[in-house]
Every structure is written in C-alpha cells, then in structure tokens.
Design a protein around this motif. Structure first.
Motif, PDB file in Angstrom:
ATOM      1  N   MET A 175       1.096   9.843  -5.109  1.00 24.79           N
ATOM      2  CA  MET A 175       2.489   9.590  -4.729  1.00 24.79           C
ATOM      3  C   MET A 175       2.760   8.096  -4.773  1.00 24.79           C
ATOM      4  SD  MET A 175       4.453  10.720  -1.230  1.00 24.79           S
ATOM      5  CE  MET A 175       6.168  10.300  -0.995  1.00 24.79           C
ATOM      6  N   LYS A 176       3.852   7.719  -5.420  1.00 24.09           N
ATOM      7  CA  LYS A 176       4.181   6.308  -5.554  1.00 24.09           C
ATOM      8  C   LYS A 176       4.611   5.721  -4.218  1.00 24.09           C
ATOM      9  CE  LYS A 176       6.877   3.111  -8.347  1.00 24.09           C
ATOM     10  NZ  LYS A 176       7.884   2.983  -9.434  1.00 24.09           N
ATOM     11  N   GLU A 177       4.058   4.519  -3.913  1.00 25.94           N
ATOM     12  CA  GLU A 177       4.395   3.858  -2.648  1.00 25.94           C
ATOM     13  C   GLU A 177       5.868   3.451  -2.653  1.00 25.94           C
ATOM     14  OE1 GLU A 177       3.180  -0.106  -0.035  1.00 25.94           O
ATOM     15  OE2 GLU A 177       2.225   0.305  -1.969  1.00 25.94           O
ATOM     16  N   HIS A 178       6.526   3.752  -1.574  1.00 20.48           N
ATOM     17  CA  HIS A 178       7.938   3.373  -1.445  1.00 20.48           C
ATOM     18  C   HIS A 178       8.032   2.025  -0.728  1.00 20.48           C
ATOM     19  CE1 HIS A 178      12.230   3.547  -0.787  1.00 20.48           C
ATOM     20  NE2 HIS A 178      12.026   3.349   0.507  1.00 20.48           N
ATOM     21  N   LYS A 179       8.668   1.073  -1.378  1.00 18.51           N
ATOM     22  CA  LYS A 179       8.848  -0.247  -0.775  1.00 18.51           C
ATOM     23  C   LYS A 179      10.279  -0.390  -0.267  1.00 18.51           C
ATOM     24  CE  LYS A 179       5.406  -2.650  -3.580  1.00 18.51           C
ATOM     25  NZ  LYS A 179       5.148  -3.802  -4.485  1.00 18.51           N
ATOM     26  N   PRO A 180      10.427  -0.919   0.939  1.00 17.68           N
ATOM     27  CA  PRO A 180      11.789  -1.119   1.456  1.00 17.68           C
ATOM     28  C   PRO A 180      12.589  -2.043   0.543  1.00 17.68           C
ATOM     29  CG  PRO A 180      10.140  -1.415   3.176  1.00 17.68           C
ATOM     30  CD  PRO A 180       9.401  -1.322   1.881  1.00 17.68           C
ATOM     31  N   ASN A 181      13.875  -1.870   0.567  1.00 25.15           N
ATOM     32  CA  ASN A 181      14.756  -2.647  -0.304  1.00 25.15           C
ATOM     33  C   ASN A 181      14.642  -4.155  -0.086  1.00 25.15           C
ATOM     34  OD1 ASN A 181      15.746  -0.392  -1.550  1.00 25.15           O
ATOM     35  ND2 ASN A 181      17.477  -0.151  -0.145  1.00 25.15           N
ATOM     36  N   PHE A 182      14.341  -4.552   1.149  1.00 30.47           N
ATOM     37  CA  PHE A 182      14.351  -5.992   1.424  1.00 30.47           C
ATOM     38  C   PHE A 182      13.188  -6.733   0.768  1.00 30.47           C
ATOM     39  CE2 PHE A 182      12.186  -4.118   5.130  1.00 30.47           C
ATOM     40  CZ  PHE A 182      11.025  -4.858   5.183  1.00 30.47           C
ATOM     41  N   VAL A 183      12.188  -6.032   0.196  1.00 35.75           N
ATOM     42  CA  VAL A 183      11.117  -6.702  -0.542  1.00 35.75           C
ATOM     43  C   VAL A 183      11.210  -6.431  -2.040  1.00 35.75           C
ATOM     44  CG1 VAL A 183       9.542  -6.648   1.419  1.00 35.75           C
ATOM     45  CG2 VAL A 183       9.465  -4.804  -0.262  1.00 35.75           C
ATOM     46  N   GLY A 218      11.683  -6.669  -5.738  1.00 39.08           N
ATOM     47  CA  GLY A 218      11.875  -7.765  -6.670  1.00 39.08           C
ATOM     48  C   GLY A 218      11.337  -9.108  -6.211  1.00 39.08           C
ATOM     49  N   LEU A 219      10.792  -9.180  -4.996  1.00 37.43           N
ATOM     50  CA  LEU A 219      10.265 -10.447  -4.474  1.00 37.43           C
ATOM     51  C   LEU A 219       8.779 -10.586  -4.810  1.00 37.43           C
ATOM     52  CD1 LEU A 219      11.929 -10.559  -0.936  1.00 37.43           C
ATOM     53  CD2 LEU A 219      12.736 -11.616  -3.055  1.00 37.43           C
ATOM     54  N   GLU A 220       8.397 -11.740  -5.267  1.00 35.87           N
ATOM     55  CA  GLU A 220       7.001 -12.013  -5.612  1.00 35.87           C
ATOM     56  C   GLU A 220       6.186 -12.245  -4.352  1.00 35.87           C
ATOM     57  OE1 GLU A 220       4.358 -15.344  -8.096  1.00 35.87           O
ATOM     58  OE2 GLU A 220       6.559 -15.405  -8.114  1.00 35.87           O
ATOM     59  N   ILE A 221       4.996 -11.642  -4.303  1.00 30.33           N
ATOM     60  CA  ILE A 221       4.099 -11.872  -3.163  1.00 30.33           C
ATOM     61  C   ILE A 221       3.604 -13.311  -3.207  1.00 30.33           C
ATOM     62  CG2 ILE A 221       1.921 -11.231  -2.076  1.00 30.33           C
ATOM     63  CD1 ILE A 221       2.336  -8.406  -3.089  1.00 30.33           C
ATOM     64  N   LEU A 222       3.743 -14.023  -2.103  1.00 30.03           N
ATOM     65  CA  LEU A 222       3.395 -15.432  -2.036  1.00 30.03           C
ATOM     66  C   LEU A 222       1.902 -15.616  -1.775  1.00 30.03           C
ATOM     67  CD1 LEU A 222       6.390 -16.567   0.215  1.00 30.03           C
ATOM     68  CD2 LEU A 222       6.247 -16.640  -2.292  1.00 30.03           C
ATOM     69  N   PRO A 223       1.314 -16.743  -2.195  1.00 24.18           N
ATOM     70  CA  PRO A 223      -0.095 -17.025  -1.861  1.00 24.18           C
ATOM     71  C   PRO A 223      -0.283 -17.119  -0.344  1.00 24.18           C
ATOM     72  CG  PRO A 223       0.729 -18.535  -3.542  1.00 24.18           C
ATOM     73  CD  PRO A 223       1.927 -17.819  -2.998  1.00 24.18           C
ATOM     74  N   PHE A 224      -1.377 -16.587   0.156  1.00 24.35           N
ATOM     75  CA  PHE A 224      -1.641 -16.661   1.587  1.00 24.35           C
ATOM     76  C   PHE A 224      -3.141 -16.644   1.829  1.00 24.35           C
ATOM     77  CE2 PHE A 224      -1.282 -12.213   0.474  1.00 24.35           C
ATOM     78  CZ  PHE A 224      -2.331 -11.605   1.150  1.00 24.35           C
ATOM     79  N   GLN A 225      -3.526 -17.123   3.021  1.00 22.58           N
ATOM     80  CA  GLN A 225      -4.934 -17.135   3.416  1.00 22.58           C
ATOM     81  C   GLN A 225      -5.324 -15.751   3.914  1.00 22.58           C
ATOM     82  OE1 GLN A 225      -7.452 -19.648   3.524  1.00 22.58           O
ATOM     83  NE2 GLN A 225      -8.703 -17.869   4.025  1.00 22.58           N
TER      84      GLN A 225
END
Length: 255
Positions: A1-9, A11-18
């Motif tokens: 089943m394809k993961e459903h992402k909320p609308n507010f994320v 098209g947004l690129e995941i940012l680098p993080f520690q």
C-alpha cells in the motif's frame, strides 16, 4: 500500500539533518560496561580520556560504600555520575547546560540505571531564577554561572542552594559531593552551611584554580570551620604544560 503523505509536505524536499542515532561507545570498567552517546569532539574527548583525565576522581568514587549518596554538581555528560551509578552508588547529577543535560539524560537512559537522577538546574548560594549565557558546545565545561548576572544573557535558569534542596527533600542527603563548576565554588559552599555541618557528609571534591588564592582561602576557611581536614590536591602531569595547569581537584575529608 502506498504511503499517504499529508498535503502540507507534498512537493517539499527533505532537508539534511543529523541522525538522532548518535555514535555509542562502551567503556569497560571493573564493575561492568558504561555506554556513552557522543555528539561533537568535546564529548568524544571526555569519553576517550575517561580513565586518564582524572584518575583521582575515579579512585575517590571507588572508596564509596553502597549505601552512600553521591552529588555530582557540574555533571556534564555524566562520566563520573555514571561511574558511581555503575558501582552501585545512589547518584544525584546536577547539570544546567541544556545540551550537556540532553547528553547526560541520554547516557542515563542508554545504561538503564535506576539509581541515578538528573537535575536540570544550577547550584549557588541563593534560590532564584537568573539569566546566563551557556556555552552551546556539547561536553563543554565553560558553562558556569557568572557572579555578575547580565540581564541581556539569553537563557533563564533556576538556581538553588544545597541547603534549600535538602530542606525541600528534593534529593537524598549527600555523603559525598563533587563540585566542578569553573567559577562559583565559594558561592556553592556558602549555600551549604547546614549541610556541611552535618556529619553524614563525609567528603567533598572541589575543582579549583590553584592560583586563585582568594577563592581557595574562602573555601578552606568554611570547610575547616565545619570539621574538614586540609585538602589533598592533585592534577595530572598530562596537563602541566597547557590550559589546565593551574586547576586541581581538592579533596576534603571530615576530621
């Protein structure tokens, strides 16, 4: 089943993080393993020099009995608090620096010790909320409260005296106290007059500048008046030619 992402994320690129999974190192002691999470070069240095930086502190902790209570004032990331806890001692670890307290708490959780409690506030001769400017480097020791508080400092922190904590029953009465705060040692001692007079307190180890004769005289005068012998002082030869030269651990034992 394809993961459903909320609308507010969308098209947004995941940012680098520690990654929150920090490097873990195991220190092998005669009592068993102690795990440390490391974040930044200063915390790594503390873990790497666990046995060599202050062997006198480890030896002092080794002399405790299982029914003793150890207060570690200026616990940093918890090297000596965790060593005492691994040895079966009840520990109260005090660390006001937000980043150091985070690492201290993480290290306590890693080891699943039930005999250690951490306190995220400072100790002095007063009970108040003060402003200060903590060093944000993880594992740093330059996090002391200034004797002259600046209203423009960015962090507000709760401060208690040792006597007030005892009166509040906020922590069990200490049989041994370590004070490593880089600056306000006489104020902490001044806030512990009733505690120092109680024979249940057997010893204190205080790191202080050997060249600061005024501060040392204040500390020694108060402790001598409360029944403690002249201190034994020691610093390791490794530090003789650098910044740490004038700093030593002064061990006060009751007469």
């Amino acid at each position: 089943m394809k993961e459903h992402k909320p609308n507010f994320v969308a098209g947004l690129e995941i940012l680098p993080f520690q990654d929150e999974n920090l490097p873990i190192h195991e220190v092998i002691t005669v009592k068993g393993l102690i795990k440390f999470a490391m974040y930044g070069k200063t915390s790594e240095f503390r873990v790497r020099t666990f046995f060599t930086k202050e062997p006198e502190t480890l030896a002092w902790i080794d002399s405790f009995s299982n029914d003793d209570v150890f207060w570690d004032i200026g616990a940093n990331i918890g090297c000596y608090s965790l060593y005492a806890a691994r040895n079966g001692i009840q520990v109260c670890a005090f660390e006001p620096s937000p980043v150091n307290f985070w690492l201290l708490s993480k290290n306590i959780g890693l080891n699943k010790f039930g005999n250690i409690v951490s306190y995220p506030f400072a100790l002095s001769n007063e009970n108040s909320i003060v402003r200060w400017d903590p060093n944000s480097s993880p594992g740093s020791a330059d996090n002391q409260l200034s004797e002259t508080k600046q209203a423009t400092d960015p962090t507000a922190i709760q401060v208690y005296s040792i006597d007030q904590l005892i009166a509040m029953n906020a922590a069990p009465f200490p049989t041994h106290i370590k004070i490593d705060v880089d600056g306000i040692e006489p104020l902490i001692v001044a806030g512990a007059i009733n505690t120092l007079a109680d024979n249940r307190l057997q010893s204190l180890m205080i790191e202080a500048n050997e060249n600061d004769l005024d501060r040392l005289s204040q500390i020694k005068a108060v402790l001598k008046g409360k029944g403690f012998k002249d201190p034994i002082s020691r610093h390791e030869p490794y530090f003789d030619e650098n910044y740490y030269l004038p700093y030593a651990n002064f061990l006060f034992r009751r007469e």
